[in-house]
Design an enzyme around this catalytic site. Structure first.
Site, PDB file in Angstrom:
ATOM      1  N   ARG A 135     -63.093 -24.140   1.111  1.00 48.78           N
ATOM      2  CA  ARG A 135     -61.948 -23.317   1.521  1.00 48.78           C
ATOM      3  C   ARG A 135     -61.612 -22.315   0.413  1.00 48.78           C
ATOM      4  O   ARG A 135     -61.168 -21.205   0.694  1.00 48.78           O
ATOM      5  CB  ARG A 135     -60.736 -24.216   1.828  1.00 48.78           C
ATOM      6  CG  ARG A 135     -60.998 -25.223   2.950  1.00 48.78           C
ATOM      7  CD  ARG A 135     -59.861 -26.218   3.102  1.00 48.78           C
ATOM      8  NE  ARG A 135     -59.670 -27.024   1.896  1.00 48.78           N
ATOM      9  CZ  ARG A 135     -58.696 -27.919   1.731  1.00 48.78           C
ATOM     10  NH1 ARG A 135     -57.816 -28.121   2.710  1.00 48.78           N
ATOM     11  NH2 ARG A 135     -58.588 -28.610   0.617  1.00 48.78           N
TER      12      ARG A 135
ATOM     13  N   HIS B 115     -59.187 -32.919  -7.045  1.00 50.64           N
ATOM     14  CA  HIS B 115     -59.029 -33.369  -5.669  1.00 50.64           C
ATOM     15  C   HIS B 115     -59.266 -34.871  -5.591  1.00 50.64           C
ATOM     16  O   HIS B 115     -60.070 -35.411  -6.359  1.00 50.64           O
ATOM     17  CB  HIS B 115     -60.011 -32.654  -4.725  1.00 50.64           C
ATOM     18  CG  HIS B 115     -59.571 -32.720  -3.302  1.00 50.64           C
ATOM     19  ND1 HIS B 115     -59.895 -33.764  -2.476  1.00 50.64           N
ATOM     20  CD2 HIS B 115     -58.791 -31.881  -2.571  1.00 50.64           C
ATOM     21  CE1 HIS B 115     -59.346 -33.553  -1.300  1.00 50.64           C
ATOM     22  NE2 HIS B 115     -58.664 -32.430  -1.316  1.00 50.64           N
TER      23      HIS B 115
ATOM     24  N   SER C  38     -50.241 -35.220   4.131  1.00 51.52           N
ATOM     25  CA  SER C  38     -49.576 -34.707   5.343  1.00 51.52           C
ATOM     26  C   SER C  38     -50.179 -35.294   6.620  1.00 51.52           C
ATOM     27  O   SER C  38     -49.438 -35.642   7.550  1.00 51.52           O
ATOM     28  CB  SER C  38     -49.596 -33.177   5.376  1.00 51.52           C
ATOM     29  OG  SER C  38     -50.885 -32.676   5.140  1.00 51.52           O
TER      30      SER C  38
ATOM     31  N   HIS D  94     -49.721 -31.916  -3.596  1.00 58.52           N
ATOM     32  CA  HIS D  94     -50.335 -31.604  -2.286  1.00 58.52           C
ATOM     33  C   HIS D  94     -50.083 -30.117  -2.010  1.00 58.52           C
ATOM     34  O   HIS D  94     -50.455 -29.267  -2.808  1.00 58.52           O
ATOM     35  CB  HIS D  94     -49.746 -32.563  -1.249  1.00 58.52           C
ATOM     36  CG  HIS D  94     -50.417 -32.550   0.097  1.00 58.52           C
ATOM     37  ND1 HIS D  94     -51.680 -32.062   0.306  1.00 58.52           N
ATOM     38  CD2 HIS D  94     -49.986 -32.982   1.328  1.00 58.52           C
ATOM     39  CE1 HIS D  94     -51.994 -32.190   1.592  1.00 58.52           C
ATOM     40  NE2 HIS D  94     -50.979 -32.742   2.234  1.00 58.52           N
TER      41      HIS D  94
ATOM     42  N   ASP E 133     -55.874 -24.445  -2.871  1.00 54.29           N
ATOM     43  CA  ASP E 133     -54.646 -23.812  -3.349  1.00 54.29           C
ATOM     44  C   ASP E 133     -54.863 -22.887  -4.542  1.00 54.29           C
ATOM     45  O   ASP E 133     -53.988 -22.097  -4.880  1.00 54.29           O
ATOM     46  CB  ASP E 133     -53.619 -24.894  -3.712  1.00 54.29           C
ATOM     47  CG  ASP E 133     -53.301 -25.783  -2.526  1.00 54.29           C
ATOM     48  OD1 ASP E 133     -53.048 -25.233  -1.450  1.00 54.29           O
ATOM     49  OD2 ASP E 133     -53.332 -27.017  -2.662  1.00 54.29           O
TER      50      ASP E 133
HETATM   51  N1  HAX Z   1     -54.922 -31.064 -14.294  1.00 53.97           N
HETATM   52  C1  HAX Z   1     -54.618 -32.015 -15.201  1.00 53.97           C
HETATM   53  N2  HAX Z   1     -54.858 -33.324 -14.998  1.00 53.97           N
HETATM   54  C2  HAX Z   1     -55.467 -33.672 -13.842  1.00 53.97           C
HETATM   55  C3  HAX Z   1     -55.860 -32.736 -12.880  1.00 53.97           C
HETATM   56  C4  HAX Z   1     -55.549 -31.366 -13.129  1.00 53.97           C
HETATM   57  N3  HAX Z   1     -55.823 -30.414 -12.247  1.00 53.97           N
HETATM   58  N4  HAX Z   1     -56.458 -33.372 -11.854  1.00 53.97           N
HETATM   59  C5  HAX Z   1     -56.438 -34.691 -12.168  1.00 53.97           C
HETATM   60  N5  HAX Z   1     -55.844 -34.872 -13.369  1.00 53.97           N
HETATM   61  C6  HAX Z   1     -55.556 -36.123 -14.049  1.00 53.97           C
HETATM   62  C7  HAX Z   1     -54.681 -37.021 -13.182  1.00 53.97           C
HETATM   63  O1  HAX Z   1     -53.312 -36.633 -13.292  1.00 53.97           O
HETATM   64  C8  HAX Z   1     -54.992 -38.387 -13.726  1.00 53.97           C
HETATM   65  O2  HAX Z   1     -54.294 -38.517 -14.944  1.00 53.97           O
HETATM   66  P1  HAX Z   1     -53.681 -39.963 -15.421  1.00 53.97           P
HETATM   67  O3  HAX Z   1     -54.851 -40.879 -15.523  1.00 53.97           O
HETATM   68  O4  HAX Z   1     -53.047 -39.623 -16.734  1.00 53.97           O
HETATM   69  O5  HAX Z   1     -52.710 -40.371 -14.380  1.00 53.97           O
HETATM   70  C9  HAX Z   1     -56.482 -38.281 -14.056  1.00 53.97           C
HETATM   71  O6  HAX Z   1     -56.750 -36.873 -14.223  1.00 53.97           O
HETATM   72  C10 HAX Z   1     -57.398 -38.835 -12.977  1.00 53.97           C
HETATM   73  O7  HAX Z   1     -57.068 -38.214 -11.756  1.00 53.97           O
HETATM   74  P2  HAX Z   1     -58.168 -37.996 -10.606  1.00 53.97           P
HETATM   75  O8  HAX Z   1     -58.622 -39.365 -10.186  1.00 53.97           O
HETATM   76  O9  HAX Z   1     -59.187 -37.022 -11.037  1.00 53.97           O
HETATM   77  O10 HAX Z   1     -57.312 -37.288  -9.476  1.00 53.97           O
HETATM   78  P3  HAX Z   1     -56.368 -37.936  -8.361  1.00 53.97           P
HETATM   79  O11 HAX Z   1     -57.225 -38.298  -7.210  1.00 53.97           O
HETATM   80  O12 HAX Z   1     -55.499 -38.998  -8.943  1.00 53.97           O
HETATM   81  O13 HAX Z   1     -55.436 -36.712  -8.004  1.00 53.97           O
HETATM   82  C11 HAX Z   1     -54.958 -34.453  -7.458  1.00 53.97           C
HETATM   83  C12 HAX Z   1     -55.906 -35.634  -7.241  1.00 53.97           C
HETATM   84  C13 HAX Z   1     -55.313 -33.343  -6.510  1.00 53.97           C
HETATM   85  C14 HAX Z   1     -53.529 -34.929  -7.164  1.00 53.97           C
HETATM   86  C15 HAX Z   1     -55.099 -33.993  -8.944  1.00 53.97           C
HETATM   87  O14 HAX Z   1     -56.388 -33.505  -9.156  1.00 53.97           O
HETATM   88  C16 HAX Z   1     -54.072 -32.932  -9.327  1.00 53.97           C
HETATM   89  O15 HAX Z   1     -52.951 -33.291  -9.715  1.00 53.97           O
HETATM   90  N6  HAX Z   1     -54.415 -31.611  -9.222  1.00 53.97           N
HETATM   91  C17 HAX Z   1     -53.484 -30.531  -9.507  1.00 53.97           C
HETATM   92  C18 HAX Z   1     -52.534 -30.333  -8.337  1.00 53.97           C
HETATM   93  C19 HAX Z   1     -53.254 -29.745  -7.140  1.00 53.97           C
HETATM   94  O16 HAX Z   1     -53.974 -28.770  -7.237  1.00 53.97           O
HETATM   95  N7  HAX Z   1     -53.031 -30.342  -5.955  1.00 53.97           N
HETATM   96  C20 HAX Z   1     -53.604 -29.833  -4.684  1.00 53.97           C
HETATM   97  C21 HAX Z   1     -54.751 -30.696  -4.187  1.00 53.97           C
HETATM   98  C22 HAX Z   1     -55.320 -30.203  -2.887  1.00 53.97           C
HETATM   99  C23 HAX Z   1     -54.330 -30.355  -1.789  1.00 53.97           C
HETATM  100  O17 HAX Z   1     -53.926 -31.420  -1.367  1.00 53.97           O
HETATM  101  N8  HAX Z   1     -53.832 -29.269  -1.341  1.00 53.97           N
HETATM  102  O18 HAX Z   1     -52.785 -29.296  -0.528  1.00 53.97           O
END
Ligand code: HAX
Length: 438
Positions: free
Chosen positions: A326, A317, A241, A271, A372
């Protein structure tokens, strides 16, 4: 001969596997300061943005102009006798880099109060949407409808000198911040409360008036809103964002256009939408298992979620590598006001159970909860049950940080953003050339 769709997937599937293999084998090949792997990693760790309002440390969490979340809770002005910071004060801090006095906050409140009238066509635009429209879509469209009033867009058309850009930007930013709670409350009451709206109480502070217009007048809920709107405001410049606001703003799109774009990014489940997904996931678990799942049952459900190729929402994250402060601030609030709440206790049990399982996958870089993971349970405690609305609350808060940053983008005359992209063909040729040279 297949359809375009079939032809696409016939090409995409093998190429996706080939590229994954290519990155595995050549990820560490340098491309200037960065590597092949970095090109596929969503620019993480690449320093390419200037954002003055806050700075994120992977282990310690966010600092707003040098202040951690606990420091903000202690030092930002509060209402007399209050316990939580006033988010208007955080806006002042982010904009100026100085801690405001209570009088400074009162001045902002007065200023925003005078700007808070939302043009009627904004509500009419929202009303034109089916009632089933997701609240974030309604929010984005409401913000776009407010753009008709942009002082920046008008000044640009009238030929403003670039050194003066900051001035109409400031007017748009303040108008937008003043009006957002009104638009958000309108969407909530329209969607979930039979279109029965509540007149504002302008004498209240920004967060409390918002809570009031939503229909939640408990003093504790006012406190929660002040905390909520403070901690969600900013997370340095690279999150979707904040980055979107900067990127779209860098084309001199006005604050409304930039912020609506940011909200479309916040509405993504990786996000801001994660706050609704957390509650949806817990409710689905309870439907399957029962209202009070044991830690073993929660663990099984997490394994099942991962096995089904889904994410565990609220965990992980892109930058953080420890529990999000947070999350901890919200946990502290919950311990004070709702320690026996059933849903809150499920959130705390997930916090005990999830990290070792996520860590055990060997691929998730941060197994800890983010902001979140906790926020929805707090809202539900006070009866705000409509979890599809939660990301709108996040959006109202996020406006504070990204709009303060946009002010600096304009004041510093930051240029249009235009990172370099390359093709897979280019990468392959470059890697081959480097290997041949070596
Ligand atoms: N559950 C399952 N798998 C997860 C995971 C979770 N909570 N977090 C990461 N992974 C997976 C990724 O999907 C990725 O899988 P692939 O290799 O198969 O593509 C792998 O682990 C490596 O990812 P990463 O490097 O640890 O994490 P990223 O930086 O790519 O992504 C995210 C960060 C926040 C998007 C990710 O941790 C996620 O999807 N979390 C769940 C959704 C979530 O809570 N989002 C909110 C984040 C905070 C925010 O922005 N709030 O607004």
């Amino acid at each position: 001969m297949g359809t375009l769709k079939e032809k696409f997937i016939e090409k995409a599937l093998p190429l996706s596997a080939e590229i994954r293999q290519f990155v595995k084998e050549n990820g560490q090949v340098p491309l200037g300061e960065f590597t092949v792997e970095d090109v596929y990693a969503g620019q993480k760790g690449i320093i390419g943005l200037l954002t003055e309002t806050s700075l994120l440390d992977a282990n310690e969490g966010i600092r707003f102009r040098g202040y951690s979340i606990p420091e903000l809770r202690a030092k930002l002005p509060k209402v007399p006798g209050g316990t939580e910071p006033l988010p208007e004060g955080l806006f002042y801090l982010m904009l100026l880099g100085e801690m405001p006095t209570y009088d400074d906050v009162l001045e902002i409140q007065e200023n925003w109060r005078n700007r808070s009238e939302v043009p009627a066509h904004v509500y009419a635009s929202i009303d034109a949407l089916p009632i089933t429209t997701h609240p974030m879509t309604q929010f984005s469209i409401g913000i776009m409808a407010m753009q008709t009033d942009s002082k920046f867009a008008k000044a640009y058309r009238d030929g403003i000198n670039k050194k003066d850009y900051w001035d109409p930007t400031y007017e748009d930013v303040c108008n937008l911040l003043a009006r957002l709670p009104y638009v958000a409350a309108y969407i909530y009451r329209r969607t979930y409360k039979d279109n029965v709206h509540i007149a504002p109480k302008p004498e209240l502070d920004w967060a409390a008036n918002f809570a009031h217009m939503l229909g939640y007048d408990q003093v504790e809920f006012y406190k929660l809103m002040r905390l909520y709107l403070t901690i969600h405001a900013d997370h340095e410049g690279g999150n979707v964002s904040a980055h979107t606001t900067h990127l779209v703003g860098s084309a001199l799109s006005d604050p409304y256009l930039s912020f609506a774009a940011a909200m479309n990014g916040l509405a993504g489940p990786l996000h801001g939408l994660a706050n609704q997904e957390v509650i949806r996931w817990i409710f689905e678990m309870r439907n399957e298992i029962g209202n009070a799942p044991s830690k073993e049952q929660i663990a099984d459900y997490i394994h099942q979620t991962l096995k089904n190729g889904k994410v565990v929402p609220g965990y992980g994250h892109a930058v953080l590598r420890k529990t999000d402060p947070r999350f901890l601030a919200q946990q502290e609030f919950a311990k004070t006001y709702m320690a026996d709440d059933e849903l809150v206790n499920i959130v705390w049990n997930i916090y005990e159970v999830a990290p070792p399982i996520l860590e055990g996958t060997g691929k998730i870089k941060n197994p800890w909860p983010n902001v979140d993971a906790h926020s929805g349970a707090l809202l539900l405690h006070y009866g705000l049950n409509e979890y599809d609305f939660f990301t709108v609350l996040f959006g109202v808060s996020r406006a504070l940080g990204v709009m303060a940053s946009l002010m600096w983008d304009r004041a510093l005359g930051l240029p249009i953003e235009r990172p370099k992209s390359v093709t897979y063909e280019w990468l392959k040729n470059t890697v081959e050339a480097k290997k041949a040279k070596a």
